[in-house]
Write a protein that holds these residues in place. Structure first.
Motif, PDB file in Angstrom:
ATOM      1  N   ALA A  92       0.836  -1.205   0.000  1.00 27.21           N
ATOM      2  CA  ALA A  92       0.000   0.000   0.000  1.00 27.21           C
ATOM      3  C   ALA A  92       0.868   1.251   0.000  1.00 27.21           C
ATOM      4  O   ALA A  92       0.581   2.220  -0.732  1.00 27.21           O
ATOM      5  N   TYR A  93       1.932   1.245   0.792  1.00 26.33           N
ATOM      6  CA  TYR A  93       2.827   2.413   0.877  1.00 26.33           C
ATOM      7  C   TYR A  93       3.540   2.650  -0.458  1.00 26.33           C
ATOM      8  O   TYR A  93       3.598   3.794  -0.947  1.00 26.33           O
ATOM      9  N   ILE A  94       4.063   1.579  -1.057  1.00 31.17           N
ATOM     10  CA  ILE A  94       4.795   1.727  -2.324  1.00 31.17           C
ATOM     11  C   ILE A  94       3.882   2.236  -3.424  1.00 31.17           C
ATOM     12  O   ILE A  94       4.232   3.169  -4.169  1.00 31.17           O
ATOM     13  N   PHE A  95       2.680   1.649  -3.547  1.00 26.01           N
ATOM     14  CA  PHE A  95       1.757   2.078  -4.589  1.00 26.01           C
ATOM     15  C   PHE A  95       1.266   3.508  -4.353  1.00 26.01           C
ATOM     16  O   PHE A  95       1.038   4.262  -5.308  1.00 26.01           O
ATOM     17  N   ALA A  96       1.104   3.885  -3.095  1.00 23.69           N
ATOM     18  CA  ALA A  96       0.579   5.224  -2.789  1.00 23.69           C
ATOM     19  C   ALA A  96       1.580   6.324  -3.095  1.00 23.69           C
ATOM     20  O   ALA A  96       1.188   7.427  -3.511  1.00 23.69           O
ATOM     21  N   TYR A  97       2.871   6.059  -2.900  1.00 25.90           N
ATOM     22  CA  TYR A  97       3.879   7.106  -3.037  1.00 25.90           C
ATOM     23  C   TYR A  97       4.755   6.960  -4.278  1.00 25.90           C
ATOM     24  O   TYR A  97       5.724   7.698  -4.447  1.00 25.90           O
ATOM     25  N   ALA A  98       4.411   6.022  -5.177  1.00 21.72           N
ATOM     26  CA  ALA A  98       5.165   5.877  -6.421  1.00 21.72           C
ATOM     27  C   ALA A  98       4.823   7.021  -7.375  1.00 21.72           C
ATOM     28  O   ALA A  98       3.691   7.518  -7.380  1.00 21.72           O
ATOM     29  N   PRO A  99       5.776   7.452  -8.205  1.00 23.66           N
ATOM     30  CA  PRO A  99       5.469   8.467  -9.222  1.00 23.66           C
ATOM     31  C   PRO A  99       4.468   7.921 -10.238  1.00 23.66           C
ATOM     32  O   PRO A  99       4.388   6.706 -10.450  1.00 23.66           O
ATOM     33  N   LEU A 100       3.681   8.800 -10.841  1.00 19.69           N
ATOM     34  CA  LEU A 100       2.637   8.389 -11.777  1.00 19.69           C
ATOM     35  C   LEU A 100       3.096   8.558 -13.215  1.00 19.69           C
ATOM     36  O   LEU A 100       3.848   9.485 -13.542  1.00 19.69           O
ATOM     37  N   ASP A 101       2.634   7.639 -14.101  1.00 21.67           N
ATOM     38  CA  ASP A 101       2.928   7.780 -15.526  1.00 21.67           C
ATOM     39  C   ASP A 101       1.878   8.677 -16.172  1.00 21.67           C
ATOM     40  O   ASP A 101       1.017   9.246 -15.486  1.00 21.67           O
ATOM     41  N   ALA A 102       1.916   8.778 -17.507  1.00 20.73           N
ATOM     42  CA  ALA A 102       1.006   9.670 -18.221  1.00 20.73           C
ATOM     43  C   ALA A 102      -0.452   9.265 -18.062  1.00 20.73           C
ATOM     44  O   ALA A 102      -1.356  10.101 -18.117  1.00 20.73           O
ATOM     45  N   ALA A 103      -0.694   7.957 -17.826  1.00 25.46           N
ATOM     46  CA  ALA A 103      -2.067   7.467 -17.661  1.00 25.46           C
ATOM     47  C   ALA A 103      -2.541   7.571 -16.222  1.00 25.46           C
ATOM     48  O   ALA A 103      -3.679   7.196 -15.915  1.00 25.46           O
ATOM     49  N   GLY A 104      -1.681   8.053 -15.327  1.00 28.67           N
ATOM     50  CA  GLY A 104      -2.064   8.182 -13.926  1.00 28.67           C
ATOM     51  C   GLY A 104      -1.832   6.937 -13.097  1.00 28.67           C
ATOM     52  O   GLY A 104      -2.285   6.862 -11.951  1.00 28.67           O
ATOM     53  N   HIS A 105      -1.109   5.942 -13.650  1.00 30.12           N
ATOM     54  CA  HIS A 105      -0.809   4.717 -12.913  1.00 30.12           C
ATOM     55  C   HIS A 105       0.531   4.845 -12.200  1.00 30.12           C
ATOM     56  O   HIS A 105       1.434   5.526 -12.693  1.00 30.12           O
ATOM     57  N   PRO A 106       0.714   4.173 -11.056  1.00 34.96           N
ATOM     58  CA  PRO A 106       2.024   4.170 -10.406  1.00 34.96           C
ATOM     59  C   PRO A 106       3.073   3.576 -11.344  1.00 34.96           C
ATOM     60  O   PRO A 106       2.814   2.566 -12.014  1.00 34.96           O
ATOM     61  N   ALA A 107       4.229   4.194 -11.419  1.00 31.59           N
ATOM     62  CA  ALA A 107       5.309   3.718 -12.281  1.00 31.59           C
ATOM     63  C   ALA A 107       6.453   3.242 -11.398  1.00 31.59           C
ATOM     64  O   ALA A 107       7.202   4.056 -10.841  1.00 31.59           O
TER      65      ALA A 107
END
Length: 468
Positions: free
Chosen positions: A348-363
């Motif tokens: 949950a922590y990794i997915f919440a604070y990961a940078p987002l790609d152009a589609a808004g998904h965690p990258a």
């Protein structure tokens, strides 16, 4: 010399029980294969039928409503026709579903065939643990009962390997043509047909449950089966079973009622079943390839990750089989809940604070990707030695002889409804709240599961079914 003969007889009895338990657990293999095969086909199905996340979620999860129907109906079917005949019915449904799911004209008839397979899954999921519990000696019941979960995770693993190899052979997307001009995703479903036929053959060979036979007045047949299982004290065991059936009430759903709607033991069964699903385990198995592709992995690598996850799941179930009759049911559940809470919290922590790609998904990349993969597989490990196999063992043994079929039917039905809610909601929850918050919810239920086991679940290790 007598000891040697006794030892040889005991070994023969164990081998006999093992063989028929493995045969019955083929239903668990198909259960795992059928529910997981959709993993590799889900994106191709969306493209083929040109549907969005809601219908994708329904195409995955409505099969689970079929499973709930099959599980809820299993009690009256098994009480009337025994444990073996419903296995044969399930085998026919698995076969029909495998063929039909590969030949749909629209997303709706695809959903219909998946629903048919789901009914078969529901029947097998409720009947198999009851059958294995009723056929197994008390001191080995946990290990043999765990064969159900081993078969399930093996089915999941084989489905993942099959999906990966089919995509690899096709040279890319699951939507590409493979053999006979049929797309790869169709072959993913057709691969279920051979083991479904094998399950049907096994159901024609294995003996009926001795406890069902005694309950229907077939004592001679029950004596024959029990002799092969126990090798001694057969008449004493028959008397114990007869006495338990006389003193216990009937097995219709109305007989399971208690002060708060149902008797306390039924509520415990509900709690175990629902929490097993609300920790989100099947998100990994149903949407794993889509999940890893959404955070930056290629299609082939995503499918390979699901194969690794399947290996972890199988290995950890073997750990459960080794320890469940030594350590007990309750300690394994508590350790598993604690481990799932930590690993889900990390995800949950990794997915919440990961940078987002152009589609808004965690990258995810670098150390965050490595940590997420490690945490996801450690989460599967924690589930695999605890809530995966132990819940099925408990559901097979915690209810008394007379009500076992109906109580297991209700508990398994609750499990499939919970599975449906989690699976159907996942795509929409991710779109609405993001992966981080979604996994936080699963972590919350892992915490709930710890306290539920601590205060509500009794240990059943080493007890005869007549003592329940």
């Amino acid at each position: 010399m007598v000891n040697e003969v006794s030892s040889d007889n005991q070994s023969t009895n164990i081998v006999f029980v093992l063989l028929i338990s493995v045969s019955a657990a083929l239903g668990g293999f198909l259960f795992g294969f059928d529910t997981s095969v959709i993993n590799g086909a889900v994106i191709a199905l969306g493209e083929h039928f040109n549907v969005g996340p809601v219908l994708i979620g329904l195409s995955v999860s409505l099969a689970l409503m079929g499973s709930a129907v099959g599980a809820l109906s299993s009690g009256c079917i098994s009480d009337r026709y025994g444990r073996v005949k419903p296995m044969l019915i399930a085998a026919v449904m698995f076969t029909a579903s495998g063929i039909g799911s590969g030949l749909p004209y629209s997303v709706w008839d695809f959903i219909f065939w998946r629903f048919v397979g789901g009914v078969g899954i529901g029947l097998a999921s409720a009947i198999t643990p009851a059958y294995i519990a009723e056929i197994s000696p008390a001191h080995l019941r946990g290990r043999f009962g765990s064969l159900q979960q081993l078969a399930i995770v093996t089915g999941i693993f084989v489905a993942m390997v099959s999906n990966y190899l089919l995509v690899k052979i096709a040279g890319g997307s699951a939507g590409m043509d493979l053999w006979l001009g049929a797309e790869t995703w169709r072959w993913m479903f057709w691969a279920e047909v051979p083991p479904a036929v094998l399950y049907g053959v096994a159901a024609l060979i294995i003996p009926e449950s001795p406890r069902y036979l005694i309950g229907t007045g077939c004592e001679r047949e029950a004596e024959s089966v029990l002799f092969k299982v126990l090798g001694k004290d057969v008449l004493k065991k028959i008397d114990e079973i007869k006495n338990s059936l006389k003193t216990e009430k009937g097995s219709s759903f109305s007989d399971l009622k208690g002060r708060y709607g149902f008797s306390p033991i039924i509520w415990v069964g509900f709690g175990l079943s629902i929490l097993q699903q609300f920790v989100g385990i099947n998100v990994i198995f149903y949407y794993g390839s889509m999940l890893w592709r959404s955070v930056g992995f290629s299609e082939e690598n995503s499918l390979w990750i699901t194969v690794i996850t399947g290996v972890v799941n199988v290995v950890t179930t073997l750990v459960a089989i080794a320890f469940i009759d030594r350590v007990g049911r309750k300690p394994l559940l508590l350790i598993g809940s604690a481990g799932m809470l930590v690993t889900l919290g990390v995800l949950a922590y990794i997915f919440a604070y990961a940078p987002l790609d152009a589609a808004g998904h965690p990258a995810l990349s670098g150390s965050s990707a490595t940590t997420a993969l490690f945490a996801a597989n450690l989460y599967v490990f924690c589930f695999g030695f605890s809530w995966g196999p132990v819940v099925w063992v408990l559901l097979g043994e915690m209810f008394n002889n007379r009500v076992r079929a109906s109580a297991l039917a209700l508990s398994a039905g609750a499990q499939w409804i919970a599975n449906f809610l989690v699976s159907a909601s996942f795509p929409s929850m991710v779109a609405w709240a993001g992966l981080g918050r979604t996994y936080s919810i699963y972590a919350f239920f892992a915490a709930v599961s710890f306290f539920f086991v601590m205060f509500c679940v009794r240990e059943t290790r080493g007890k005869e079914l007549e003592e329940m």
